[in-house]
Enzyme design. Sequence first.
Site, mmCIF file in Angstrom:
data_model
loop_
_atom_site.group_PDB
_atom_site.id
_atom_site.type_symbol
_atom_site.label_atom_id
_atom_site.label_comp_id
_atom_site.label_asym_id
_atom_site.label_seq_id
_atom_site.Cartn_x
_atom_site.Cartn_y
_atom_site.Cartn_z
ATOM 1 C CG ASN A 181 35.041 9.624 -7.666
ATOM 2 O OD1 ASN A 181 36.160 9.165 -7.938
ATOM 3 N ND2 ASN A 181 33.920 9.129 -8.162
ATOM 4 C CD1 TRP A 182 40.060 13.767 -6.461
ATOM 5 C CD2 TRP A 182 42.204 13.138 -6.411
ATOM 6 N NE1 TRP A 182 40.690 14.514 -5.484
ATOM 7 C CE2 TRP A 182 42.016 14.139 -5.431
ATOM 8 C CE3 TRP A 182 43.492 12.587 -6.553
ATOM 9 C CZ2 TRP A 182 43.051 14.614 -4.612
ATOM 10 C CZ3 TRP A 182 44.516 13.043 -5.736
ATOM 11 C CH2 TRP A 182 44.293 14.051 -4.780
ATOM 12 C CE LYS A 183 33.335 10.886 -11.277
ATOM 13 N NZ LYS A 183 32.176 11.248 -12.088
ATOM 14 C CD GLU B 184 27.906 10.460 -7.171
ATOM 15 O OE1 GLU B 184 28.610 11.462 -7.002
ATOM 16 O OE2 GLU B 184 28.299 9.428 -7.745
ATOM 17 N N GLY C 240 28.713 14.874 -14.310
ATOM 18 C CA GLY C 240 29.602 15.325 -15.375
ATOM 19 C C GLY C 240 28.894 16.038 -16.504
ATOM 20 C CD GLU D 118 31.691 7.912 -13.521
ATOM 21 O OE1 GLU D 118 32.794 7.673 -13.009
ATOM 22 O OE2 GLU D 118 31.173 9.055 -13.539
ATOM 23 C CG HIS E 58 30.636 6.295 -9.129
ATOM 24 N ND1 HIS E 58 30.389 6.557 -10.451
ATOM 25 C CD2 HIS E 58 30.783 7.488 -8.516
ATOM 26 C CE1 HIS E 58 30.397 7.871 -10.627
ATOM 27 N NE2 HIS E 58 30.632 8.465 -9.472
ATOM 28 N N GLY F 119 34.246 16.343 -11.052
ATOM 29 C CA GLY F 119 35.042 17.314 -11.811
ATOM 30 C C GLY F 119 35.630 18.437 -10.964
ATOM 31 C CB SER G 35 26.924 19.091 -12.087
ATOM 32 O OG SER G 35 27.132 18.287 -13.239
#
Length: 250
Positions: free
Chosen positions: A10-12, A167, A173, A97, A95, A235, A213
């Site tokens: 996931n490149w966000k 998650e 992160g 976020e 997600h 990340g 992570s």
Amino acid sequence: MARNYYIAGNWKMHKTRAEAAALAKELVEALKDGKHKYLVAPGFTLLETVAPIVKGTNILLGAQNCAVEEQGAHTGEVSVLQLKDLGVQAIILGHSERRHNYREDDALINKKVLLALKHGFDVILCVGELLEEREQGRAEAVCERQTTEGLKGVTAGGLSRVTIAYEPVWAIGTGKTATPEDADAIHGSIRNVVEKLYGGAEAAKIIIQYGGSVKPENATQLMAKENIDGALVGGAALKADTFVPIAKFA
Ligand code: 13P
């Protein structure tokens, strides 16, 4: 284990088109002999760039979200029809976020899941508890609720196109990873929820990724657990140097 490992990046909200193209090319080359299932989810503006690079390879193209409506007056949203047109194959939904920073609730996420499945996409449905929920001993209950509500109205046929990603929000992160044992316990409870809803055969088949992570240093121990079938990587997905060793974990 009969389930295939599924490693997704996931490149966000990272990368320009040139950077995305360079990473996608590196991954195509490095993973062409990879044994697992792979996906990259670049931001919306990068999809058209990355699509032709991964097309026909063993890397699927994913989006990070979609609008809850098919089309219409929804300023700033991106529709499933537009994603289909770009060659997107899977959509990450729910997600943390999106849940916590953009107030997406279970009902909204469920509508998106149903819409994405209706349009033929695979779905990665994310679930996971906040730190205070874990501290209150509610991690399993939260994940059970998010799984049950997220899958409402999904048929057994639809479920075959759903991957669940666990998650834990406190691990995203932050450099803090759930221990393989703690993650496996939640994965097991999510699998039990799927068993209750769809039966044992479906529960045995469903892929449950861990995210939070994940790094080259911890991927192998996580994947060794009975109920952990892959990873949703943030990340460490931004560089081939860190994503490839995870994708090719031994
Ligand atoms: P990190 O790997 O950066 O913790 O992010 C995990 C994640 O949110 C993937 O969707």
